[in-house]
Scaffold this active site. Structure first.
Site, mmCIF file in Angstrom:
data_model
loop_
_atom_site.group_PDB
_atom_site.id
_atom_site.type_symbol
_atom_site.label_atom_id
_atom_site.label_comp_id
_atom_site.label_asym_id
_atom_site.label_seq_id
_atom_site.Cartn_x
_atom_site.Cartn_y
_atom_site.Cartn_z
ATOM 1 C CE LYS A 1 -2.677 1.764 5.169
ATOM 2 N NZ LYS A 1 -2.583 0.953 3.934
ATOM 3 C CB SER B 1 -0.948 0.014 1.200
ATOM 4 O OG SER B 1 -0.226 0.212 2.396
#
Length: 200
Positions: free
Chosen positions: A109, A42
């Site tokens: 993230k 990701s």
């Protein structure tokens, strides 16, 4: 008899050394810094699977994460007290007590929005407070998924996205995260050695 006493003293000294090493390792890991291994795609092309990151756990002791920071957080739990985090760190060091599902809940993230920001996603781009963001780190189109936009980031909350926008489970799926879930700032890449250095 003297041999047995000598052996016992030797064993005792090794046990003391082991306990001290365990104590200081758990103390440092739970309060100062930790390491994390990237387990997903990701954050490509910024981070790749199996890269090892240095996590600064002191980065947000007296300030909040800011937009652009790469953070490590737990999706489903808050960071605990000194004692709770110390005992959790001990459980990680001892393989037979290691939590089985904790790593699946631990995510990396990038912070996009902080308290008061209005985040919108349209036409493959991210807009913050009405302005389209320039995101040289982003890979692929950014499309809205599960939550409704625009969204206003609440007090002590963050809106986070993975850099690999078409292959990331992030705030588009699970919504805003609380700052209390943030373990620290991913500030340095330790491995692979040809990629070692500060994260941007």
């Amino acid at each position: 008899m003297k041999d047995w006493v000598k052996i016992f003293k030797e064993i005792k000294s090794w046990v003391i050394l082991f306990v001290l090493a365990l104590f200081f390792s758990a103390l440092i890991n739970s309060q100062l810094f930790a390491m994390a291994t990237v387990k997903e795609v990701s954050m490509q092309d910024t981070l790749f699977e199996d890269q090892i990151l240095f996590i600064n756990r002191l980065a947000y002791k007296n300030k909040s994460p800011k937009a652009g920071d790469i953070i490590i957080f737990y999706k489903s739990r808050e960071i605990g007290s000194f004692t709770e985090e110390f005992l959790r760190s001990v459980s990680y060091i001892l393989p037979f007590t290691r939590p089985k599902d904790d790593n699946k809940d631990r995510l990396v993230k990038r912070v996009i929005g902080t308290s008061g920001d209005i985040i919108d996603i349209k036409d493959g781009y991210v807009y913050k407070n009405g302005e389209r963001l320039e995101e040289p780190y982003a890979k692929g189109d950014t499309n809205a998924t599960y939550i409704e936009f625009p969204v206003t980031v609440g007090e002590n909350q963050l809106f986070v996205l993975g850099d690999n926008r078409e292959h990331s489970r992030d705030s588009r799926e699970f919504g805003l995260i609380d700052i209390s879930h943030v373990e620290g700032k991913a500030s340095f890449r330790l491995y692979p050695f040809n990629k070692i250095g500060k994260l941007q």
